[in-house]
Write an enzyme that holds these catalytic residues in place. Structure first.
Site, PDB file in Angstrom:
ATOM      1  N   SER A  12       0.845  -1.197   0.000  1.00 33.46           N
ATOM      2  CA  SER A  12       0.000   0.000   0.000  1.00 33.46           C
ATOM      3  C   SER A  12       0.877   1.241   0.000  1.00 33.46           C
ATOM      4  O   SER A  12       2.105   1.164   0.103  1.00 33.46           O
ATOM      5  CB  SER A  12      -0.919   0.011   1.234  1.00 33.46           C
ATOM      6  OG  SER A  12      -0.148   0.065   2.421  1.00 33.46           O
ATOM      7  N   SER A 135      10.855  10.924   6.243  1.00 33.22           N
ATOM      8  CA  SER A 135       9.731  11.847   6.380  1.00 33.22           C
ATOM      9  C   SER A 135      10.299  13.238   6.559  1.00 33.22           C
ATOM     10  O   SER A 135      11.473  13.403   6.924  1.00 33.22           O
ATOM     11  CB  SER A 135       8.903  11.458   7.612  1.00 33.22           C
ATOM     12  OG  SER A 135       8.005  12.476   7.993  1.00 33.22           O
ATOM     13  N   TYR A 148       8.159   8.534  16.542  1.00 29.86           N
ATOM     14  CA  TYR A 148       8.230   8.435  15.082  1.00 29.86           C
ATOM     15  C   TYR A 148       9.434   9.220  14.560  1.00 29.86           C
ATOM     16  O   TYR A 148      10.246   8.711  13.779  1.00 29.86           O
ATOM     17  CB  TYR A 148       6.934   8.950  14.463  1.00 29.86           C
ATOM     18  CG  TYR A 148       6.914   8.913  12.960  1.00 29.86           C
ATOM     19  CD1 TYR A 148       6.585   7.747  12.278  1.00 29.86           C
ATOM     20  CD2 TYR A 148       7.214  10.046  12.210  1.00 29.86           C
ATOM     21  CE1 TYR A 148       6.568   7.710  10.891  1.00 29.86           C
ATOM     22  CE2 TYR A 148       7.203  10.019  10.828  1.00 29.86           C
ATOM     23  CZ  TYR A 148       6.874   8.853  10.173  1.00 29.86           C
ATOM     24  OH  TYR A 148       6.870   8.818   8.802  1.00 29.86           O
ATOM     25  N   LYS A 152      13.069   8.133  12.590  1.00 26.63           N
ATOM     26  CA  LYS A 152      13.427   8.686  11.288  1.00 26.63           C
ATOM     27  C   LYS A 152      14.734   9.474  11.361  1.00 26.63           C
ATOM     28  O   LYS A 152      15.544   9.436  10.428  1.00 26.63           O
ATOM     29  CB  LYS A 152      12.287   9.560  10.751  1.00 26.63           C
ATOM     30  CG  LYS A 152      10.994   8.805  10.483  1.00 26.63           C
ATOM     31  CD  LYS A 152      11.180   7.660   9.513  1.00 26.63           C
ATOM     32  CE  LYS A 152       9.863   7.029   9.086  1.00 26.63           C
ATOM     33  NZ  LYS A 152      10.048   5.904   8.154  1.00 26.63           N
ATOM     34  N   THR A 183      -1.699   8.207   1.537  1.00 28.52           N
ATOM     35  CA  THR A 183      -1.159   6.853   1.511  1.00 28.52           C
ATOM     36  C   THR A 183      -1.877   5.889   2.439  1.00 28.52           C
ATOM     37  O   THR A 183      -1.529   4.717   2.496  1.00 28.52           O
ATOM     38  CB  THR A 183       0.319   6.872   1.927  1.00 28.52           C
ATOM     39  OG1 THR A 183       0.395   7.401   3.269  1.00 28.52           O
ATOM     40  CG2 THR A 183       1.144   7.726   0.981  1.00 28.52           C
TER      41      THR A 183
END
Length: 277
Positions: A12, A135, A148, A152, A183
Site C-alpha cells: 500500500s 519523512s 516516530y 526517522k 497513503t
C-alpha cells in the site's frame, strides 16, 4: 537495461506506488510485504514483472536468506527501497519503552539489516541504489510524534554516513522525506497511538485529531512522489535528501531558517568554549 527492485512495505501507500512506477519504467520488482494478498492484482496484471514476497522486516533473522533467495532467482538487486513503516502518536511520557523499541525495529533495525544484506552484492557489481523512506519528520520534530521522529532521525543519520561510505564504490543512497500524502498513513487502524495523559491534551491532543481528520485529504499524490523518486535516482547527481510535497518544502525551509537564526544568536557563546590560543 532493466533493473531489479526490492521494495518493502509494498502492499500500500508509497510502496505500492513505487512498484507501479518501476514496472511502468520496464523494471522487475520484488514487492515485499507482511501480507502479500494485497499485491495479487499487481502480480496478475504484470506477470513475470511483479513478484510478491512475504517479509516482515522486523524479523532480521530472515533478511539474509530472503536477500540471498531473491539474488539467486533474479541474479541481482539493483535498487533497495526501505519503505515499510507506520505512524505513531504520543508524547514522550506517554510512549512506552515497548512502543519505542517496536518502532525502532521497524524503522531502523530492519532497514539497517536489509542494507547490510544487499551491500556485498552491490559492492561486487560496483553499482546499486538504496532508497530510505523517512519523512519531513526526519528533519525536525514536533509535539506528539517524538517516537516516530526519533526513528526517522536515526535512519537519516545512518544513511548520511552510509552515503559517504559507499559513494566511492558506485552505490547511491537517497533519503526521501515526504510531507503529507494520501497513503493511508493516518487511515482507520493504521495510526498507532499511545494511551493519552490529560497533561498533554493541549500539546498532543490537536496532533491526534488533525492526523486522523486529514486522512484522504492530504495534498500529496503518491503516484507523483513515486515518479519523482525514479527521476532523482536516474539523475547523474542524485540528491542525498529528496523532499516531497509543498508542505514539506515549506516546513523544512522554515526549520532551516530558524536553525540558522538560533545559530547566529548563540555563535559567540559557542565559539567561547575553545582553549585560548
Amino acid at each position: 537495461m532493466s533493473k531489479v527492485w526490492l521494495i518493502t512495505g509494498a502492499s500500500s501507500g508509497f510502496g505500492r506506488a513505487i512498484v507501479e512506477a518501476a514496472v511502468a519504467a520496464g523494471d522487475l520488482v520484488v514487492a515485499a510485504a507482511r501480507r502479500t494478498a494485497a499485491l495479487d492484482d499487481l502480480v496478475v496484471a504484470h506477470p513475470g514483472r511483479v513478484e510478491a514476497y512475504p517479509l516482515d522486516v522486523t524479523d532480521t533473522a530472515a533478511i539474509d536468506s530472503a536477500v540471498r533467495e531473491i539474488i539467486e532467482r533474479h541474479g541481482r538487486i539493483d535498487v533497495l527501497v526501505n519503505n515499510a513503516g507506520r505512524g505513531h502518536v504520543g508524547a514522550v511520557e506517554e510512549t512506552t519503552d515497548r512502543e519505542l523499541r517496536d518502532l525502532m525495529d521497524l524503522h531502523l533495525f530492519g532497514p539497517a539489516a536489509l542494507t547490510r544484506a544487499v551491500l556485498p552484492h552491490m559492492r561486487r557489481n560496483g553499482s546499486g541504489a538504496i532508497v530510505q523512506m523517512t519523512s519531513m519528520g526526519g528533519r525536525f520534530a514536533f509535539a506528539g510524534v517524538s517516537a516516530y521522529c526519533a526513528t526517522k532521525f536515526a535512519l537519516e543519520g545512518l544513511s548520511e554516513a552510509l552515503a559517504a561510505e559507499v559513494a566511492p564504490l558506485g552505490i547511491k543512497v537517497m533519503i526521501v522525506e515526504p510531507g503529507a500524502f494520501r497513503t493511508g498513513f493516518a487511515g482507520p487502524g493504521a495510526l498507532h497511538q499511545s494511551a493519552a495523559l490529560p497533561a498533554y491534551a493541549e500539546t498532543v491532543g490537536p496532533v491526534r485529531a488533525s492526523l486522523t481528520d486529514s486522512d484522504g485529504r492530504q495534498p500529496g499524490d503518491p503516484a507523483k512522489a513515486a515518479a519523482a523518486i525514479l527521476t532523482a535516482l536516474d539523475a547523474e547527481d542524485t540528491p542525498l535528501r529528496l523532499l516531497l510535497g509543498s508542505d514539506a518544502a515549506d516546513a523544512v525551509s522554515a526549520h532551516l531558517a530558524g536553525a540558522r537564526a538560533e545559530f547566529a544568536a548563540w555563535e559567540k557563546l559557542t565559539r567561547s568554549t575553545d582553549f585560548d590560543a
